[in-house]
Scaffold this motif. Structure first.
Motif, PDB file in Angstrom:
ATOM      1  N   LEU A  17      37.538  17.457  13.325  1.00 18.62           N
ATOM      2  CA  LEU A  17      36.847  16.181  13.490  1.00 18.62           C
ATOM      3  C   LEU A  17      37.465  15.142  12.564  1.00 18.62           C
ATOM      4  O   LEU A  17      37.682  13.992  12.943  1.00 18.62           O
ATOM      5  N   GLU A  18      37.795  15.561  11.344  1.00 21.16           N
ATOM      6  CA  GLU A  18      38.438  14.661  10.400  1.00 21.16           C
ATOM      7  C   GLU A  18      39.844  14.292  10.875  1.00 21.16           C
ATOM      8  O   GLU A  18      40.300  13.159  10.699  1.00 21.16           O
ATOM      9  N   GLN A  19      40.541  15.263  11.499  1.00 25.59           N
ATOM     10  CA  GLN A  19      41.856  14.977  12.059  1.00 25.59           C
ATOM     11  C   GLN A  19      41.769  13.895  13.133  1.00 25.59           C
ATOM     12  O   GLN A  19      42.591  12.983  13.190  1.00 25.59           O
ATOM     13  N   ALA A  20      40.759  14.016  13.987  1.00 24.67           N
ATOM     14  CA  ALA A  20      40.585  13.026  15.049  1.00 24.67           C
ATOM     15  C   ALA A  20      40.241  11.664  14.469  1.00 24.67           C
ATOM     16  O   ALA A  20      40.723  10.631  14.932  1.00 24.67           O
ATOM     17  N   ARG A  21      39.414  11.667  13.427  1.00 23.80           N
ATOM     18  CA  ARG A  21      38.984  10.413  12.825  1.00 23.80           C
ATOM     19  C   ARG A  21      40.145   9.709  12.135  1.00 23.80           C
ATOM     20  O   ARG A  21      40.201   8.484  12.091  1.00 23.80           O
ATOM     21  N   SER A  22      41.065  10.468  11.574  1.00 24.10           N
ATOM     22  CA  SER A  22      42.177   9.871  10.822  1.00 24.10           C
ATOM     23  C   SER A  22      43.339   9.482  11.715  1.00 24.10           C
ATOM     24  O   SER A  22      44.312   8.903  11.249  1.00 24.10           O
ATOM     25  N   SER A  23      43.263   9.797  12.988  1.00 29.08           N
ATOM     26  CA  SER A  23      44.384   9.493  13.893  1.00 29.08           C
ATOM     27  C   SER A  23      44.707   8.014  13.911  1.00 29.08           C
ATOM     28  O   SER A  23      45.871   7.621  13.988  1.00 29.08           O
ATOM     29  N   SER A  24      43.678   7.173  13.849  1.00 37.38           N
ATOM     30  CA  SER A  24      43.915   5.737  13.932  1.00 37.38           C
ATOM     31  C   SER A  24      44.754   5.240  12.774  1.00 37.38           C
ATOM     32  O   SER A  24      45.612   4.385  12.934  1.00 37.38           O
ATOM     33  N   SER A  25      44.533   5.786  11.576  1.00 34.40           N
ATOM     34  CA  SER A  25      45.316   5.345  10.432  1.00 34.40           C
ATOM     35  C   SER A  25      46.718   5.918  10.457  1.00 34.40           C
ATOM     36  O   SER A  25      47.668   5.289  10.010  1.00 34.40           O
ATOM     37  N   TRP A  26      46.871   7.142  11.011  1.00 30.95           N
ATOM     38  CA  TRP A  26      48.200   7.747  11.076  1.00 30.95           C
ATOM     39  C   TRP A  26      49.091   7.024  12.078  1.00 30.95           C
ATOM     40  O   TRP A  26      50.288   6.929  11.895  1.00 30.95           O
TER      41      TRP A  26
END
Length: 458
Positions: A17-26
């Motif tokens: 879930l954290e991976q999905a949430r951080s996708s926008s910043s990556w």
């Protein structure tokens, strides 16, 4: 399912879930650019002994030097940037004047502006009248040729080797260890009547081929790496473990066939005392589910999960179910089924609004509806293939976690190859930290862009 298993699955789900949430910043991550020198600093200089041109890119010594400290010294307006492989600037000697006592180098902010670079501590300079290098003391050392009228001389910092280097007319003269800490300013000194120097901070092409120098420096680093001794066929085992971990069954079979003609491989799993069956578990089912999710067929993926692993999706408010529901919504938007997406969102996504950790991703999903071209919007990252990968990786990890022999949570999250790359990243970051955060930042995702971009082709 035991409470221990339930807790483990929850931890896995939260990780993805954290991976999905951080996708926008990556998606748009770039290291912040540093300000680089652009002109000379006319405020902090020995102004009584030199005249600076209106464009602040040339200086001329207009006095008659009566003493050793009658030096015309001037620094750049900014320190040399440090978040790069190399920093470099050049001077063109328009006129060597009476004695050719011109110096080029680097000094700290508090440098005495009546001394040649290199004559004082925390400074380094290459001098034209004798060709000596001065490195923190008044006594110089033999270094290179002298330089005079019409010569182009450069000074640089190699952050990889931690060296100052100097050039003359496009060729490297030599290098010396950079022992000075803190910000360093490009510095020029003139010391006899009519000496005139023009400075190039990169506003025009350098005489020195800086790009080629950087290429050579990277080749040196690569050669150092290649000299490291590794077990025979270690790469074969790493790649194979990666394919097993992510369920690339067809590619794995092709890979094994291609490897039959080679020397017997070293299996990473064997060397680490782990049974290869741990990551070969449910290989065919994981392959099918990954293919379904990557093709956008979330309904079929849900159906397979309910038949094969019902306990993974039995909690409809789990992170895994949430990511699958979000992906279903995204796929509807992708094909233009906006009305169906709205209805699906009302049915499946609204239940997550009040739950901590879910609301922000729900809002990003819903925001897709507000744009005529959502792929070009701030939430367009959700329509990237990388978002499908996050969901596929989540399901893959959840299935691996159902293996009763899988005791290590990391074994579900990351392949051996990825663990090695994470360790590599940590080591590179630590090395750069010990080096005062100087040099190029290690950004693994940039290096692997071509690999991850081709992941879907496996």
């Amino acid at each position: 399912m035991s409470s221990n298993s339930s807790s483990k699955n929850q931890d896995l789900g939260l990780f993805f879930l954290e991976q999905a949430r951080s996708s926008s910043s990556w998606m748009g991550f770039e290291e912040e650019d540093e300000e680089a020198p652009t002109e000379l600093n006319t405020i902090n200089s020995s102004g009584g002994f030199l005249v600076v041109s209106p464009d602040k890119l040339s200086v001329k010594y207009t006095s008659v030097n009566l003493h050793g400290h009658d030096v015309g010294v001037i620094q750049a307006n900014k320190p040399a940037p440090v978040k790069r492989l190399v920093y470099y600037f050049e001077i063109f000697v328009k006129d060597a004047g009476a004695k050719g006592q011109i110096g080029i180098g680097f000094t700290i902010d508090s440098f005495k502006m009546r001394r040649q670079p290199g004559w004082e501590a925390n400074s380094c300079g290459y001098h034209g009248d004798d060709g000596f290098l001065y490195h923190g003391q008044g006594k110089g050392e033999t270094f290179g040729p002298t330089f005079t009228t019409n010569d182009i001389v450069g000074g640089g910092i190699n952050y990889a080797s931690q060296e100052f280097f100097f050039t003359k007319n496009g060729a490297v003269v030599g290098a010396v260890d950079k022992e000075i800490k803190g910000p360093l300013f490009p510095t020029i000194a003139v010391h006899s009547q009519n000496e005139e120097v023009h400075i190039n901070f990169g506003q025009k092409k350098f005489a020195f081929d800086l790009k080629e120098y950087e290429v050579q420096e990277r080749m040196k680093q690569q050669m150092t790496i290649e000299k490291i001794s590794l077990p025979q066929n270690i790469s074969y085992g790493l790649v194979r473990s990666y394919l097993l971990h992510y369920g690339y069954e067809d590619t794995l079979h092709s890979f094994d066939l291609a490897g039959k003609s080679t020397v017997p491989p070293v299996f990473i799993t064997q060397e680490n005392g782990v049974d290869e069956q741990d990551i070969a578990y449910a290989l065919n089912q994981r392959k099918i589910l990954r293919q379904l999710i990557r093709s956008g067929d979330i309904d079929a993926a849900f159906c397979k999960l309910r038949n094969w692993y019902p306990w993974i999706v039995q909690d409809d408010k789990s992170s895994t179910c949430f990511l699958l529901h979000c992906q279903k919504f995204i796929e509807l938007v992708r094909v233009g089924g906006l009305e169906e997406a709205v209805n699906y969102g009302r049915t499946e996504l609204t239940k997550y609004f009040g739950l901590a950790g879910f609301a922000d991703l729900v809002q990003d999903c819903v925001a897709l509806l507000a744009y005529e071209k959502p792929q070009e919007s701030l939430v367009g990252y959700l329509l990237e293939d990388s978002q499908r990968e996050v969901v596929a990786d989540t399901v893959n990890a959840m299935i691996l976690s159902t293996n009763p022999n899988m005791k290590d949570l990391q074994g579900c999250l990351h392949s051996y190859l990825e663990r090695l790359l994470r360790q590599l990243t940590a080591c590179c970051i630590e090395r750069r930290t010990l080096n005062g955060n100087q040099g190029e930042a290690f950004q693994l995702h940039r290096l692997l862009n071509t690999v991850t971009g081709n992941k879907a082709k496996c």
